[in-house]
Design a protein around this motif. Structure first.
Motif, short mmCIF file in Angstrom:
data_model
loop_
_atom_site.label_atom_id
_atom_site.label_comp_id
_atom_site.label_asym_id
_atom_site.label_seq_id
_atom_site.Cartn_x
_atom_site.Cartn_y
_atom_site.Cartn_z
N ASN A 194 -1.45 16.04 -27.38
CA ASN A 194 -0.01 15.99 -27.71
C ASN A 194 0.84 15.93 -26.46
OD1 ASN A 194 -0.58 16.12 -30.39
ND2 ASN A 194 -0.42 18.36 -30.49
N GLN A 195 0.55 16.85 -25.55
CA GLN A 195 1.37 16.91 -24.34
C GLN A 195 1.28 15.62 -23.55
OE1 GLN A 195 -0.05 20.72 -22.73
NE2 GLN A 195 2.06 21.08 -22.15
N TYR A 196 0.05 15.11 -23.51
CA TYR A 196 -0.15 13.90 -22.74
C TYR A 196 0.60 12.73 -23.36
CZ TYR A 196 -2.51 10.72 -19.61
OH TYR A 196 -2.77 9.80 -18.64
N LEU B 215 1.85 14.34 -8.95
CA LEU B 215 2.77 15.48 -8.96
C LEU B 215 3.21 15.82 -10.38
CD1 LEU B 215 4.43 17.44 -7.31
CD2 LEU B 215 6.26 15.78 -7.28
N LEU B 216 3.55 14.75 -11.12
CA LEU B 216 4.00 14.95 -12.48
C LEU B 216 2.93 15.66 -13.31
CD1 LEU B 216 6.23 14.28 -14.54
CD2 LEU B 216 5.04 12.16 -15.00
N LEU B 217 1.71 15.14 -13.23
CA LEU B 217 0.63 15.73 -14.01
C LEU B 217 0.33 17.16 -13.58
CD1 LEU B 217 -1.79 12.70 -14.33
CD2 LEU B 217 -0.41 13.73 -16.11
N THR B 218 0.33 17.37 -12.24
CA THR B 218 0.04 18.72 -11.73
C THR B 218 1.06 19.72 -12.23
OG1 THR B 218 -0.67 17.59 -9.74
CG2 THR B 218 -0.59 19.97 -9.66
N ASN B 219 2.34 19.33 -12.19
CA ASN B 219 3.39 20.25 -12.63
C ASN B 219 3.29 20.56 -14.11
OD1 ASN B 219 4.46 20.48 -10.17
ND2 ASN B 219 6.17 19.10 -10.50
N VAL B 220 3.12 19.48 -14.91
CA VAL B 220 3.17 19.68 -16.35
C VAL B 220 1.98 20.50 -16.83
CG1 VAL B 220 3.00 18.49 -18.54
CG2 VAL B 220 4.56 17.65 -16.80
N PHE B 221 0.80 20.19 -16.31
CA PHE B 221 -0.39 20.88 -16.79
C PHE B 221 -0.77 22.07 -15.93
CE2 PHE B 221 -1.13 18.17 -20.22
CZ PHE B 221 -0.87 16.88 -19.84
N ASP B 222 0.10 22.43 -14.98
CA ASP B 222 -0.13 23.62 -14.14
C ASP B 222 -1.51 23.64 -13.52
OD1 ASP B 222 1.95 26.22 -15.56
OD2 ASP B 222 2.02 25.13 -13.67
N LEU C 288 3.42 10.22 -21.69
CA LEU C 288 2.95 8.85 -21.41
C LEU C 288 4.02 7.89 -20.89
CD1 LEU C 288 0.16 7.84 -21.45
CD2 LEU C 288 0.48 6.95 -23.74
N PRO C 289 5.23 7.87 -21.49
CA PRO C 289 6.22 6.89 -20.97
C PRO C 289 6.58 7.11 -19.51
CG PRO C 289 7.16 8.30 -22.67
CD PRO C 289 5.71 8.54 -22.70
N GLN C 290 6.41 8.36 -19.05
CA GLN C 290 6.80 8.59 -17.66
C GLN C 290 5.70 8.23 -16.67
OE1 GLN C 290 8.57 12.38 -16.73
NE2 GLN C 290 9.01 12.67 -18.90
N ILE C 291 4.48 8.13 -17.17
CA ILE C 291 3.38 7.85 -16.24
C ILE C 291 3.28 6.35 -16.02
CG2 ILE C 291 0.92 8.03 -15.85
CD1 ILE C 291 0.87 10.47 -17.51
N THR D 79 0.84 -1.21 0.00
CA THR D 79 0.00 0.00 0.00
C THR D 79 0.87 1.25 0.00
OG1 THR D 79 -1.57 -1.24 1.32
CG2 THR D 79 -1.93 1.12 1.15
N PHE D 80 1.94 1.22 0.79
CA PHE D 80 2.85 2.36 0.85
C PHE D 80 3.44 2.66 -0.52
CE2 PHE D 80 5.29 5.17 3.46
CZ PHE D 80 6.47 5.35 2.78
N ASN D 81 3.93 1.60 -1.20
CA ASN D 81 4.53 1.80 -2.51
C ASN D 81 3.50 2.26 -3.52
OD1 ASN D 81 6.96 1.04 -1.56
ND2 ASN D 81 6.89 -1.05 -2.34
N TYR D 82 2.30 1.69 -3.42
CA TYR D 82 1.23 2.07 -4.35
C TYR D 82 0.88 3.54 -4.19
CZ TYR D 82 -3.59 2.20 -6.09
OH TYR D 82 -4.75 2.53 -6.73
N GLU D 83 0.76 3.99 -2.93
CA GLU D 83 0.39 5.39 -2.73
C GLU D 83 1.52 6.33 -3.13
OE1 GLU D 83 -1.02 5.58 1.27
OE2 GLU D 83 -2.95 4.69 0.72
N ASN D 84 2.75 5.88 -2.92
CA ASN D 84 3.90 6.66 -3.40
C ASN D 84 3.86 6.83 -4.89
OD1 ASN D 84 5.33 7.50 -1.28
ND2 ASN D 84 7.10 6.19 -1.62
N CYS D 85 3.61 5.71 -5.57
CA CYS D 85 3.55 5.72 -7.03
C CYS D 85 2.47 6.68 -7.49
CB CYS D 85 3.28 4.29 -7.50
SG CYS D 85 3.02 4.12 -9.25
#
Lengths: 206, 591
Positions: B346-348, B315-322, B352-355, B303-309
């Motif tokens: 396009n941006q998404y 965070l990644l999505l929030t940063n990229v799409f502001d 994709l490879p990082q998500i 569960t810890f790893n899953y929630e971290n993931c």
């Protein structure tokens, strides 16, 4: 307008984790930020010339991220190189973080990678200390048991030497191997009555 | 007058010694794995059946033999039939191999224990690389706990051919482990009897503490549900039953001679039938208890790893799409992902490879057994708990108690026959004999502290005591039932216990257990023949994960030697006695 002539390398981007703030982000916080950057520049360059008005913020977004530049009032309309600003902020990172009650993770300067602080290493590794303690205890225990065993055996030998002559006369001719009479060991038909032939039964003297 | 045979102070010491020996690391790190692989809660059915059909009768048999013959394994089997002295010797050889490699586990437990006195724990974070700009390369590819195990503890080499040098840190921990074992067996049953009070009971205290802690951890329920959901279809899989049988067999430690040795120090009228049932029941319930603890820990870690993931993706999505912070949460992530795909295709697509697709099932599915479970998975869970130093110390002390308890049995299996033999015991006091045995084992054990040592450890762990033990116990059962005679054995038990064994025990001894063991042997051999070459898992530092490699020929030769060295003793022993008797008869007919 100033902004159009600034290139990216001169502009530093800042990200604040909005949810980590224990206060609302408003114009006063922006003022504090400008003051902290000015403070960092003053400390770094040791000049007392950087003013709050030299720090310019732009491109504010909802999730609290913005760009900022530092201008040099001594030379007109020029900006301090990004590398200098980077170095200044890196030097005073801790102070800036604590002013906002945030950490390196929640207040991110996107072009400044935080140099990771190595863990504190003591001169003697802790594990060796604990290891030596346990080792000494164990060796002491072994020595104690061995020495007491030797002393016990010497006492027994002395006692049996004194009573040895008496016992020799009284030994029955049955030879034993670990409590079981020899003559039945090789025979398949022999039975041993384990309940009654206890090992420590001494043969009574005649 | 000869010295009387040393005895246990009271029957409780004997029971504790058997529990301490039987309840070992296998209960903690093998049973939960089997449970997970072979049907979850459903695995308990074949496990309990095998306990009643195989475990209890064989345990009773060994204890009765030891208690009646009042000798170590060599002497006991010699009494049953002189041609069977080879069985006793085979037991001693197998015990010797076992003690060579088993104590290395205690050395590792000591290593982790000593490192638990630091804040933060050394396996909690990756070390930095040389210029302090980023984390160490190997550690970044894998996790900090795996790095600490493979690099800092073992300093493992990429393959078994590359020996490397002896790691002095591991070597001194191994020496310490042997000194501790020597301290415990120094005085024979006098010292062992006191030590087993601690080694048998302390693990239970720690397991209870961990049970309470484990059940209150966030996400523990996920692990428990995952484990106990029975997958009944696994009952049709023959491997399930075979693994249940082998687990019961090896978990009780039959065939090593340790149980015979312990029982030989009993009073002649000790009720070994009741003790056999108690010990086997406690052993199995400890396995189940330990797997509850293990699965709560698994659930917490997954569960810890899953929630971290999830938070990394957010965070990644929030940063990229502001986006405004708090817009993306775990619950709306999927719907938000679809929304973002449609609005910013396009941006998404670039992103994709990082998500990563975070999945709780995938985290729970990583079933691990053996040293991987004990040292990697548990230490990963511990580092995320509060007051992690305390839990770490408790856990590794428990591992040590389990390991030392089993070592006491192993060394007893070697030392009892040696001290029984008149030749050695008249010339050397038992402290010296124990010292020599420990010393030889320690020197040989240094092989396992080399860089490739863990690969040799796996060889010993997988092959030294598996097939040989099955054959030894098979010969033991057949010997007692058919060579010594079941009727004679019944009469001996009547003398010792005051009542004859009932029909259940007799049927198990005479028919069911031999048939079961023969089928296990056949399974092992067919499995080996079917897979062809033997392979092992090697750690690849560049990738940060395990890769499969083939054993080189000399490693295969060692495996063959290990199995042959113990199994050949049985026929060789019979042959030698036969030849000696023939010679004696010839000599006596000539005279």
């Amino acid at each position: 307008m100033y902004w159009s002539i600034f290139t990216e390398i001169l502009v530093l981007e800042l990200l604040i984790f909005y949810l980590s703030l224990q206060y609302a982000w408003d114009a006063s916080e922006e003022y504090l930020f400008k003051a902290m950057v000015a403070f960092a520049m003053r400390r770094y360059s040791n000049k007392e010339t950087t003013q709050i008005s030299n720090v310019l913020l732009c491109n504010m977004t909802e999730r609290v991220s913005f760009w900022f530049v530092v201008t040099d009032s001594a030379k007109n309309v020029t900006t301090v190189p990004g590398s200098e600003v980077e170095a200044a902020i890196r030097m005073n990172r801790n102070r800036i973080n604590s002013a906002f009650l945030l950490t390196d993770n929640t207040l991110q300067f996107l072009k400044i990678s935080s140099t990771l602080s190595p863990p504190i290493e003591s001169s003697v590794p802790v594990w060796l200390i604990v290891f030596s303690v346990v080792l000494c205890l164990v060796v002491a225990g072994i020595l104690f048991l061995v020495v007491s065993g030797i002393r016990q055996r010497k006492k027994n030998n002395r006692e049996s030497a004194e009573t040895g002559d008496l016992e020799d006369k009284c030994d029955t001719p049955v030879t034993t191997e670990n409590g079981i009479p020899c003559d039945i060991l090789d025979l398949k038909a022999g039975q041993i009555n384990g309940v009654y032939a206890a090992d420590d039964e001494r043969f009574t003297p005649l | 007058m000869e010295n009387p045979r040393p005895l246990w102070d009271n029957p409780l010491q004997f029971v504790f010694a058997c529990i301490s020996y039987a309840v070992g690391l296998g209960n903690v790190w093998r049973f939960p794995y089997l449970c997970q692989m072979y049907g979850g809660g459903g695995f308990l059915i074949p496990y309990l059946i095998m306990l009643i059909v195989e475990g209890m009768p064989l345990l009773y048999l060994e204890l009765a033999v030891g208690q009646h013959m009042r000798q170590g394994s060599i002497g006991a089997w010699k009494i049953i039939s002189p041609y069977l002295s080879g069985v006793g010797i085979a037991s001693v050889v197998v015990s010797f191999f076992l003690s060579m490699y088993y104590n290395v586990i205690n050395a590792w437990a000591f290593w982790y224990l000593f490192h638990s006195f630091q804040d933060p724990l050394p396996w909690a974070s990756c070390p930095l690389n040389s210029n302090h700009t980023d984390y160490d390369e190997e550690c970044a590819k894998t996790s900090s706990t795996q790095y600490f195990w493979y690099r800092k503890t073992l300093n493992i080499s990429p393959s078994i051919e590359e020996y490397g040098s002896i790691q002095w840190e591991q070597a001194v921990c191994l020496i310490l482990a042997w000194l501790v074992v020597y301290l415990c067996i120094l005085r024979g049953t006098e010292s062992t009897g006191k030590v087993v009070y601690v080694t048998a009971s302390l693990p239970y205290f720690v397991l209870i503490i961990y049970l309470i802690r484990g059940l209150t951890l966030h996400g523990a329920v996920n692990g428990l549900i995952y484990m106990f959901t029975p997958k009944i279809e696994q009952l049709a899989n023959p491997k399930t039953w075979i693994n249940a049988a082998t687990q019961i067999f090896f978990s009780l430690g039959l065939g090593f001679g340790s149980l015979i040795a312990f029982a030989s120090y009993n009073e002649p009228n000790n009720n070994c039938e009741r003790h056999a049932m108690i010990v086997s029941l406690i052993n199995s319930s400890t396995s189940i208890f330990a797997s509850i603890v293990t699965f709560s820990i698994y659930g917490f870690k997954a569960t810890f790893n899953y929630e971290n993931c999830l938070s990394k993706v957010i965070l990644l999505l929030t940063n990229v799409f502001d986006l405004e912070e708090g817009a993306l949460t775990a619950d709306n992530l999927d719907s938000m992902k679809d929304y973002l795909t449609s609005t910013y295709p396009n941006q998404y697509a670039e992103l994709l490879p990082q998500i990563k697709n975070c999945s709780l099932e995938a985290e729970l599915d990583t079933a691990v057994q053996g040293t991987g479970l004990a040292f990697i998975v548990y230490s990963e869970a511990i580092k995320n708990m509060e007051v992690s130093q305390l839990y770490s110390v408790l856990y590794f002390v428990m591992l040590l108690m389990l390991g030392i308890g089993s070592m006491l049995g192993n060394t007893a299996a070697i030392l009892t026959p040696l001290t029984d033999s008149k030749f050695l015991s008249t010339h050397l006091p038992k402290e010296v004999i124990s010292g020599i045995v420990c010393f030889i084992n320690c020197i040989v054990g240094l092989v396992f502290t080399m860089e490739a040592g863990n690969y040799w450890f796996d060889i010993f762990n997988d092959y030294a005591a598996t097939l040989s033990l099955l054959l030894i116990v098979l010969v033991e059962t057949i010997a007692v039932c058919y060579v010594y005679g079941l009727k004679r054995f019944e009469k001996d038990l009547l003398l010792m216990l005051g009542h004859k064994p009932n029909w259940y025990w007799k049927i198990m001894w005479a028919f069911v257990s031999p048939v079961l063991i023969i089928s296990l042997v056949i399974f092992y051999l067919t499995d080996y023949i079917r897979t062809g070459t033997l392979q092992y898992q090697a750690w690849d530092a560049t990738q940060g994960q395990l890769v499969t490699k083939d054993y080189p020929s000399y490693a295969l030769a060692v495996i063959g030697l290990l199995v042959a060295a113990s199994t050949m003793c049985i026929p060789l022993g019979a042959l030698i006695i036969f030849i000696m008797k023939r010679l004696k008869r010839n000599v006596s007919t000539l005279e």
